[in-house]
Design a protein around this motif. Structure first.
Motif, PDB file in Angstrom:
ATOM      1  N   ASN A  99       0.933  -1.328  -0.156  1.00  0.00           N
ATOM      2  CA  ASN A  99       0.327   0.304  -0.135  1.00  0.00           C
ATOM      3  C   ASN A  99       1.410   1.336  -0.117  1.00  0.00           C
ATOM      4  O   ASN A  99       2.330   1.405   0.185  1.00  0.00           O
ATOM      5  CB  ASN A  99      -0.903   0.061   1.232  1.00  0.00           C
ATOM      6  N   ILE A 100       0.129   2.487  -0.315  1.00  0.00           N
ATOM      7  CA  ILE A 100       0.938   3.592  -0.140  1.00  0.00           C
ATOM      8  C   ILE A 100       2.231   4.086   1.076  1.00  0.00           C
ATOM      9  O   ILE A 100       3.133   5.032   0.780  1.00  0.00           O
ATOM     10  CB  ILE A 100       0.330   4.292  -0.996  1.00  0.00           C
ATOM     11  N   LYS A 101       1.611   3.782   1.676  1.00  0.00           N
ATOM     12  CA  LYS A 101       2.312   4.169   3.167  1.00  0.00           C
ATOM     13  C   LYS A 101       3.508   2.936   2.909  1.00  0.00           C
ATOM     14  O   LYS A 101       4.387   3.127   4.347  1.00  0.00           O
ATOM     15  CB  LYS A 101       1.526   4.450   4.021  1.00  0.00           C
ATOM     16  N   ASN A 102       3.474   2.247   1.949  1.00  0.00           N
ATOM     17  CA  ASN A 102       4.630   1.015   2.762  1.00  0.00           C
ATOM     18  C   ASN A 102       5.273   1.104   1.166  1.00  0.00           C
ATOM     19  O   ASN A 102       6.560   0.370   0.182  1.00  0.00           O
ATOM     20  CB  ASN A 102       3.920  -0.272   3.291  1.00  0.00           C
ATOM     21  N   ASN A 103       4.637   1.970   0.320  1.00  0.00           N
ATOM     22  CA  ASN A 103       5.566   1.675  -0.884  1.00  0.00           C
ATOM     23  C   ASN A 103       7.322   2.449  -0.854  1.00  0.00           C
ATOM     24  O   ASN A 103       7.484   3.556  -0.124  1.00  0.00           O
ATOM     25  CB  ASN A 103       4.638   2.929  -1.266  1.00  0.00           C
ATOM     26  N   PHE A 104       7.867   1.797  -1.490  1.00  0.00           N
ATOM     27  CA  PHE A 104       9.564   1.660  -0.684  1.00  0.00           C
ATOM     28  C   PHE A 104      10.184   3.961  -1.706  1.00  0.00           C
ATOM     29  O   PHE A 104      10.497   4.469  -0.133  1.00  0.00           O
ATOM     30  CB  PHE A 104      10.601   1.934  -2.253  1.00  0.00           C
ATOM     31  N   TRP A 105       9.195   4.763  -2.161  1.00  0.00           N
ATOM     32  CA  TRP A 105       9.546   6.163  -2.704  1.00  0.00           C
ATOM     33  C   TRP A 105       8.318   6.918  -1.307  1.00  0.00           C
ATOM     34  O   TRP A 105       9.552   7.748  -0.574  1.00  0.00           O
ATOM     35  CB  TRP A 105       9.268   6.107  -3.696  1.00  0.00           C
ATOM     36  N   TYR A 106       7.307   6.247  -0.575  1.00  0.00           N
ATOM     37  CA  TYR A 106       6.625   7.200   0.131  1.00  0.00           C
ATOM     38  C   TYR A 106       8.082   7.168   2.061  1.00  0.00           C
ATOM     39  O   TYR A 106       7.663   8.113   2.489  1.00  0.00           O
ATOM     40  CB  TYR A 106       5.417   6.356   0.697  1.00  0.00           C
ATOM     41  N   ARG A 107       8.147   5.673   1.933  1.00  0.00           N
ATOM     42  CA  ARG A 107       9.067   5.693   3.147  1.00  0.00           C
ATOM     43  C   ARG A 107      10.775   6.251   3.080  1.00  0.00           C
ATOM     44  O   ARG A 107      10.882   7.432   4.347  1.00  0.00           O
ATOM     45  CB  ARG A 107       9.191   3.960   3.448  1.00  0.00           C
ATOM     46  N   VAL A 108      11.598   6.266   1.784  1.00  0.00           N
ATOM     47  CA  VAL A 108      12.927   6.935   1.506  1.00  0.00           C
ATOM     48  C   VAL A 108      12.661   8.214   1.117  1.00  0.00           C
ATOM     49  O   VAL A 108      12.940   8.956   2.256  1.00  0.00           O
ATOM     50  CB  VAL A 108      13.671   5.845   0.914  1.00  0.00           C
ATOM     51  N   LEU A 109      11.944   8.659   0.594  1.00  0.00           N
ATOM     52  CA  LEU A 109      11.998  10.160   0.425  1.00  0.00           C
ATOM     53  C   LEU A 109      10.791  11.011   0.292  1.00  0.00           C
ATOM     54  O   LEU A 109      10.536  11.700   0.740  1.00  0.00           O
ATOM     55  CB  LEU A 109      11.530  10.086  -1.455  1.00  0.00           C
ATOM     56  N   GLY A 110       9.542   9.856   0.957  1.00  0.00           N
ATOM     57  CA  GLY A 110       8.534  10.756   2.010  1.00  0.00           C
ATOM     58  C   GLY A 110       8.869  10.962   3.354  1.00  0.00           C
ATOM     59  O   GLY A 110       9.041  12.271   3.824  1.00  0.00           O
ATOM     60  N   ARG A 111       9.407  10.326   3.715  1.00  0.00           N
ATOM     61  CA  ARG A 111       9.056  10.058   5.424  1.00  0.00           C
ATOM     62  C   ARG A 111      10.479  10.079   6.079  1.00  0.00           C
ATOM     63  O   ARG A 111      11.276  10.612   7.345  1.00  0.00           O
ATOM     64  CB  ARG A 111       8.630   8.802   5.992  1.00  0.00           C
ATOM     65  N   GLY A 112      11.507   9.719   4.976  1.00  0.00           N
ATOM     66  CA  GLY A 112      13.345   9.857   5.454  1.00  0.00           C
ATOM     67  C   GLY A 112      13.605   8.589   6.151  1.00  0.00           C
ATOM     68  O   GLY A 112      14.692   8.846   6.418  1.00  0.00           O
ATOM     69  N   THR A 113      12.918   7.183   5.714  1.00  0.00           N
ATOM     70  CA  THR A 113      13.320   5.955   6.734  1.00  0.00           C
ATOM     71  C   THR A 113      15.030   5.533   5.637  1.00  0.00           C
ATOM     72  O   THR A 113      14.734   6.132   4.387  1.00  0.00           O
ATOM     73  CB  THR A 113      12.296   5.113   6.393  1.00  0.00           C
ATOM     74  N   LEU A 114      15.916   5.437   6.758  1.00  0.00           N
ATOM     75  CA  LEU A 114      16.744   4.563   6.057  1.00  0.00           C
ATOM     76  C   LEU A 114      16.919   3.697   5.441  1.00  0.00           C
ATOM     77  O   LEU A 114      16.353   2.184   6.530  1.00  0.00           O
ATOM     78  CB  LEU A 114      18.930   4.368   7.255  1.00  0.00           C
ATOM     79  N   ILE A 115      17.487   3.008   4.328  1.00  0.00           N
ATOM     80  CA  ILE A 115      17.301   1.815   3.306  1.00  0.00           C
ATOM     81  C   ILE A 115      18.060   1.142   5.123  1.00  0.00           C
ATOM     82  O   ILE A 115      19.419   1.122   5.479  1.00  0.00           O
ATOM     83  CB  ILE A 115      17.880   2.161   2.124  1.00  0.00           C
ATOM     84  N   SER A 116      18.591  -0.215   4.488  1.00  0.00           N
ATOM     85  CA  SER A 116      19.099  -1.279   5.428  1.00  0.00           C
ATOM     86  C   SER A 116      20.696  -1.144   4.698  1.00  0.00           C
ATOM     87  O   SER A 116      20.865  -1.074   3.473  1.00  0.00           O
ATOM     88  CB  SER A 116      18.293  -2.681   5.556  1.00  0.00           C
ATOM     89  N   THR A 117      21.424  -1.618   4.993  1.00  0.00           N
ATOM     90  CA  THR A 117      22.680  -1.987   4.396  1.00  0.00           C
ATOM     91  C   THR A 117      23.380  -3.476   5.542  1.00  0.00           C
ATOM     92  O   THR A 117      22.807  -3.719   6.810  1.00  0.00           O
ATOM     93  CB  THR A 117      23.807  -0.292   4.942  1.00  0.00           C
ATOM     94  N   PRO A 118      24.115  -3.751   5.046  1.00  0.00           N
ATOM     95  CA  PRO A 118      24.617  -5.189   5.943  1.00  0.00           C
ATOM     96  C   PRO A 118      25.761  -4.889   7.488  1.00  0.00           C
ATOM     97  O   PRO A 118      25.310  -4.937   7.965  1.00  0.00           O
ATOM     98  CB  PRO A 118      26.232  -5.223   4.952  1.00  0.00           C
TER      99      PRO A 118
END
Length: 565
Positions: A99-118
């Motif tokens: 759904n839109i609130k779990n969409n990658f772009w919404y999360r990362v570019l919208g809310r500023g959530t950091l993407i996972s790394t190793p």
């Protein structure tokens, strides 16, 4: 009976005797394609009157698969639907999306959530993009299924293309919930209503590829040659994930995987993207954007000072009763109480929050630039609008779509800090000098952060700062201060850095508001006071005599305070 025939017999027996809803998880990779091939052949070989159960082919569309893979899967699913209708098979394609609130772009570019790394413990994108959407569909099916009495409450059989030979981690995952070592059945880690059928559990990679290539064209219209070109024999597929147990390991934990092109679990030198680039695909822009995102992820200049939860906690505190004025030194009891209850803004280490709005906007505009320049479909207009709505919700900043333009970002390299608040010289690539500008403000913690957040909204840019406080315990004086980190091309002196900070704070003639004017005057007073008191303390320490400091002379003329320092 060879292995493939054994698998087909197991599938046939299950289809004929199992009254649960039949669901096949299909990613388009070699394992799920092999599983679907055998199931398809079983259905074709059955008399029409025995094809009584609909088989649902579930595919998870993350929205951020590599363009060539997204096109391949889309084309394959349409072929499956066409061939199933043509051959009269009870097969239905069920595609799920976040759904839109779990969409990658919404999360990362919208809310500023950091993407996972190793280096991160949790891999939330696996839950947003894969586990969440599949589980929502499962919940819908379970809610609409007839209630089963007795111990066995399962109403769904989930065909999964998993094999023991895929690796130790996959084998351990299978073993944890399997009914036995010999069994093809396993319990689902999250749902009692789902039983997992691992029909190809004991098939080797050699057997799998032999069967696929030997068929040439798979029964649902996809050629084995195209499948092998897309994936290669040494490439792993990012399978559909349906449980939190699967979410403990990220999709991209293996470097040789195919899946989301934005995956941070591999380095900026993503082997998947590099492979496609070597094969002639125009994916340099994708690799460029992903590398930029991973660099900015660790750059202190594009990180919030605290996680959003910390800000929210501060904002929820009830306002305290009115406090005594800081400079009311005549009433010692009030001063002592003020000193004890003052909300100090302190932080022991560098533990920042998510990405700032400034960073998110720069990444969005660069993404649109790559999309326009290279002709890829990377982010839709609906997703862009959702990002802008997230900015409004999280930061209170309204930016119109017309203000967002495709724009290449000129990045000067990351500035990385260690937990002890010092520059990580090993990870930092930025060559500009780092300056520290301290501003003293008589604002308690909540008021201080509210003021600085408002400056972010006004400027639509951020300055990272370390909060602290100044104390003179003997005089019961205390106030907060912040030290800004300035590292910017063109700023070469401390004076220029200080001027830059003052401008960001709104301390310019002709642009003062009541709030910024008050803060600027406050700063001048506290700086002078701090300097004077520190000088007196130093003189006291250097003095042979043990006399205490004389009270700081304070006079009031025409409503203004004057300090004799």
């Amino acid at each position: 009976m060879d292995t493939t025939q054994q698998v087909k017999e197991a599938i046939k027996n299950n289809y004929l005797t199992d009254n649960r809803k039949q669901v096949v998880l299909y990613s388009g990779g070699k394992d799920s394609s092999y599983l679907l091939t055998l199931l398809w052949e079983v259905l074709v070989e059955l008399p029409e009157h025995l094809r009584t159960k609909t088989v649902y082919i579930m595919n998870s569309d993350t929205g951020v698969e590599a363009p060539i893979m997204a096109d391949y899967v889309e084309r394959t699913l349409k072929t499956i639907e066409h061939e199933a209708a043509l051959q009269g098979l009870p097969i239905v394609v069920e595609r799920v999306r976040p759904n839109i609130k779990n969409n990658f772009w919404y999360r990362v570019l919208g809310r500023g959530t950091l993407i996972s790394t190793p280096n991160t413990k949790h891999h939330p994108c696996t839950h947003w993009l894969k586990i969440g959407p599949t589980q929502e569909k499962f919940k819908e099916w379970i809610a609409n299924a007839p209630v089963r009495l007795g111990e066995d409450k399962s109403v769904i059989t989930c065909y999964m293309g998993v094999r023991n030979e895929e690796g130790a981690r996959r084998k351990a995952s299978i073993s944890k919930f399997q009914l036995s070592e010999e069994s093809l059945w396993a319990k689902h880690s999250d749902f009692d209503e789902i039983m997992c059928f691992h029909a190809i559990k004991f098939v080797t990679a050699d057997e799998l590829w032999f069967e696929l290539l030997n068929r040439g064209t798979l029964p649902f219209g996809v050629t084995a040659e195209e499948l092998s070109i897309q994936y290669g024999e040494g490439i792993l597929e990012c399978a559909i994930k349906t449980s939190t147990e699967q979410g403990k390991s990220s999709c991209g934990a293996s470097g040789g995987r195919l899946g989301c092109w934005i995956c941070g679990m591999v380095s900026g030198k993503d082997p998947m993207l590099l492979r496609f680039i070597e094969e002639g695909y125009n994916y340099e822009g994708l690799l460029e954007w992903k590398t930029l995102m991973l660099q900015m992820r660790n750059d202190i200049r594009y990180r919030e000072v605290f996680p959003r939860q910390h800000y929210n906690r501060i904002q929820k505190f009830r306002d305290k009763p009115a406090q005594v004025d800081l400079f009311d030194t005549d009433e010692s009891t009030k001063a002592a109480n003020y000193f004890q209850t003052y909300e100090r803004a302190l932080t022991d280490s560098y533990a920042p929050g998510g990405m700032t709005l400034e960073g998110r906007r720069l990444l969005l505009e660069h993404l649109l630039f790559v999309q326009e320049r290279d002709g890829h479909s990377l982010i839709s207009e609906d997703e862009v609008q959702a990002v802008l709505e997230a900015w409004k919700d999280t930061e209170g900043i309204c930016i119109e779509r017309s203000e967002i333009k495709p724009k290449a970002m000129k990045y000067d390299g990351e500035l990385v800090f260690l937990p002890n608040k010092t520059v990580n010289t090993k990870a930092t690539k930025n060559v500009n000098e780092v300056f520290y500008v301290t501003i003293e403000l008589n604002k308690e913690e909540k008021e201080l952060y509210t003021f600085l957040k408002n400056r972010q909204r006004v400027n639509q840019t951020s300055l990272f700062f370390f909060p602290d406080c100044t104390e003179f315990k003997d005089m019961k004086l205390v106030w907060n201060k912040v030290t800004f980190v300035v590292c910017k091309e063109g700023i070469r002196t401390k004076s220029e850095a200080t001027e830059f900070v003052h401008k960001w704070l709104g301390w310019r003639y002709g642009s003062f508001t009541e709030e910024t004017k008050k803060a600027a005057i406050n700063f001048l007073i506290l700086s002078a006071l701090s300097e004077g008191l520190e000088k007196r303390q130093q003189e006291q320490q250097n003095s042979i005599l043990n006399d205490g400091l004389d009270p700081l002379p304070v006079t009031k003329t025409n409503g203004q305070l004057a300090f004799a320092i």
